[in-house]
Design an enzyme around this catalytic site. Structure first.
Site, mmCIF file in Angstrom:
data_model
loop_
_atom_site.group_PDB
_atom_site.id
_atom_site.type_symbol
_atom_site.label_atom_id
_atom_site.label_comp_id
_atom_site.label_asym_id
_atom_site.label_seq_id
_atom_site.Cartn_x
_atom_site.Cartn_y
_atom_site.Cartn_z
ATOM 1 N N LYS A 170 0.861 -1.177 0.000
ATOM 2 C CA LYS A 170 0.000 0.000 0.000
ATOM 3 C C LYS A 170 0.897 1.227 0.000
ATOM 4 C CE LYS A 170 -1.676 2.968 2.697
ATOM 5 N NZ LYS A 170 -1.823 4.154 1.814
ATOM 6 N N GLY A 201 -5.058 3.424 -1.618
ATOM 7 C CA GLY A 201 -6.116 4.026 -0.831
ATOM 8 C C GLY A 201 -5.537 4.746 0.370
ATOM 9 N N GLU A 245 10.174 2.174 10.332
ATOM 10 C CA GLU A 245 11.177 3.204 10.052
ATOM 11 C C GLU A 245 10.427 4.524 10.094
ATOM 12 O OE1 GLU A 245 12.866 6.110 8.713
ATOM 13 O OE2 GLU A 245 12.727 5.240 6.696
ATOM 14 N N CYS A 279 13.793 11.785 5.791
ATOM 15 C CA CYS A 279 13.752 11.370 7.198
ATOM 16 C C CYS A 279 15.115 11.492 7.860
ATOM 17 C CB CYS A 279 13.213 9.947 7.322
ATOM 18 S SG CYS A 279 14.155 8.713 6.413
ATOM 19 N N GLU A 379 9.948 16.918 14.266
ATOM 20 C CA GLU A 379 10.294 16.742 12.853
ATOM 21 C C GLU A 379 9.397 17.639 12.004
ATOM 22 O OE1 GLU A 379 11.421 13.080 9.953
ATOM 23 O OE2 GLU A 379 9.477 12.930 10.929
#
Length: 473
Positions: A170, A201, A245, A279, A379
């Site tokens: 996904k 989706g 992660e 990230c 973040e």
């Protein structure tokens, strides 16, 4: 317009049972460039059943056969490199010159490296009177982000397939079009039906159904820490293995013996890559207090020299953010920083000059920050750098480790031995020394709320394996 109406399930394109569609927006123009189906729980169930049906056969194929499919997929992706890089630049906003290398080059390299690893990986070994066997964990759900979409997909799909698992993917609904290219590639090379399945989706619409499904053995997510908490909670109901992660707020420690111009220039590049939508971005620059003014001057000149604009412009270094929501989130953080008393060295909340369309944010630098500020602790996922001053090396280490995250860190020094000693004391899953390059053969993952588990290399393959001990007479 690139319009998809079907999911890829059981080796076929199957019309979505969910009747809604999700628009895909060009980050630079704000125009709708395509659409995908918004799947539902029934679509998810069909995909899991297809993966489960294919598992017995696929899990018994040889590592060499599985590696062969991965190498074929790498060849086909490489043939479509320009197409994929263009798609990702439109979806995400990364300048095309970088997309061509990073957004397509890394997935191709990952497929090849995992294929080669599968040929030598010790799936069995004798331990005294036991045969210890490493077997595929089973059906894997991979949920992937929008910032490096194909790269993060392949980081999960390649080792899962190499391990003998079957996969339901996904992808993020924000940048999903590249995932359909991968499905087309797997279909074209004749990957057995059900080994790889694609369902698109939203998280609530199809993601949670996949995570909660009793036919799923493992969930691998790359995403926000909030998403990781939710997936961990849902998966716990059926005691699935979960690999996460998640976010980061990574420090770059500039030591007093560093070349300041070189260190700050490196730091800006490591912060602003992909408009800060990375990230592992080094978003906190820790510098000796005695050299703070020098650092600020170099950072200001560097940030203001970056060309912000069209991802397909030949001079562009910083493209738009991925969406209006992301742009607004980043601008809000910049305004929070100003309100909290942080000093703007460069950039700010106003849009770049001359860019009336697109989700652009000016490369921003803050100084005079305190550890409790949101721009220091949270973040942001945009082109925002904070500079923190320290008085000695012990304070630098304390500041660097003062975070709930621990995904990445950096050390810049004129003395590699000194830098390595400091790197060992940083609580992060990886540490870059000076211009040390990202390595797809080494483990990648985080400490603390940056997640658990590792990707890439033998560590990434190991995530998708179960251990069986067979006691011999």
């Amino acid at each position: 317009m690139i319009e998809h109406t079907s999911h890829y399930i059981g080796g076929q394109w199957q019309p979505s049972i969910g009747t809604e569609t999700i628009p895909v927006v060009n980050a630079a123009t704000e125009a709708v460039m395509g659409s995908i189906p918004s799947g539902n729980a029934e679509d998810a169930d069909n995909a899991v059943h297809a993966a489960r049906a294919a598992l017995q056969s696929w899990s018994t194929t040889s590592p060499a056969e599985r590696a062969g499919y991965l190498k074929l997929a790498a060849e086909q992706l490489q043939l479509r490199q320009t197409e994929i890089a263009t798609l990702v630049s439109q979806e995400v906003g990364m300048p095309f010159a970088y997309s061509n290398v990073v957004q397509v080059g890394l997935p191709v390299q990952s497929l090849v490296s995992i294929a080669e690893l599968a040929l030598s990986f010790p799936f069995e070994k004798h331990v005294y009177n036991s045969l210890v066997v490493r077997e595929p964990i089973g059906v894997v759900v991979a949920i992937t982000p929008w910032n490096y979409p194909l790269h993060q997909i392949v980081a999960k799909v390649a080792p899962a397939l190499a391990a003998g698992c079957t996969v339901v993917l996904k992808p993020s609904e924000v940048a999903p079009l590249n995932a359909f290219v991968l499905a087309e590639v797997f279909d074209a090379i004749g990957l057995p039906p059900g080994v790889f399945n694609l369902v698109t989706g939203t998280g609530p619409g199809v993601g949670e159904a996949l995570v909660a499904h009793a036919g799923v053995d493992m969930v691998s997510l790359t995403g926000s820490t909030a998403a990781g908490r939710r997936i961990g909670a849902v998966a716990a109901e059926t005691v699935k293995r979960v690999s996460l992660e998640l976010g980061g707020k990574s420090p770059l420690v500039v030591l007093d013996d560093a070349d300041i111009t070189e260190a700050v220039s490196h730091g800006l590049a490591a912060c602003y890559l992909n408009s800060g939508q990375t990230c592992i971005a080094l978003t906190r620059m820790l510098v000796p207090r005695a050299r703070l003014a020098e650092v600020e001057a170099v950072a200001k000149a560097g940030a203001e020299s970056l060309v912000v604009g069209d991802p397909f412009g030949p001079e562009t270094i910083v493209g738009p953010l991925v969406s209006a929501a992301q742009r607004d989130r980043v601008v809000d953080y910049i305004e929070q920083g100003v309100a909290a008393g942080a000093r703007l060295v460069a950039g700010g909340p106003s849009a770049p000059d001359g860019l009336d369309k697109g989700f652009y944010v000016r490369p921003t630098v803050f100084s005079d920050v305190t550890p409790d500020m949101s721009v220091v602790r949270e973040e942001i996922f945009g082109p925002v750098l904070v500079i923190q001053a320290y008085d000695d090396e012990e304070e630098a280490i304390a500041l660097a480790n003062d975070s709930i995250f621990g995904l990445n860190a950096g050390v810049f020094s004129g003395d590699e031995t000194r830098a390595l000693a400091l790197a060992r004391r940083l609580r992060a899953g990886q540490v870059q020394i000076n211009d040390g390059a990202f390595n797809i053969h080494a483990p990648f993952g985080g400490y603390g709320q940056s997640g658990n588990g590792r990707e890439f290399g033998e560590w990434g393959l190991d995530e998708f394996l179960e251990t069986k001990s067979i006691q011999l007479p």
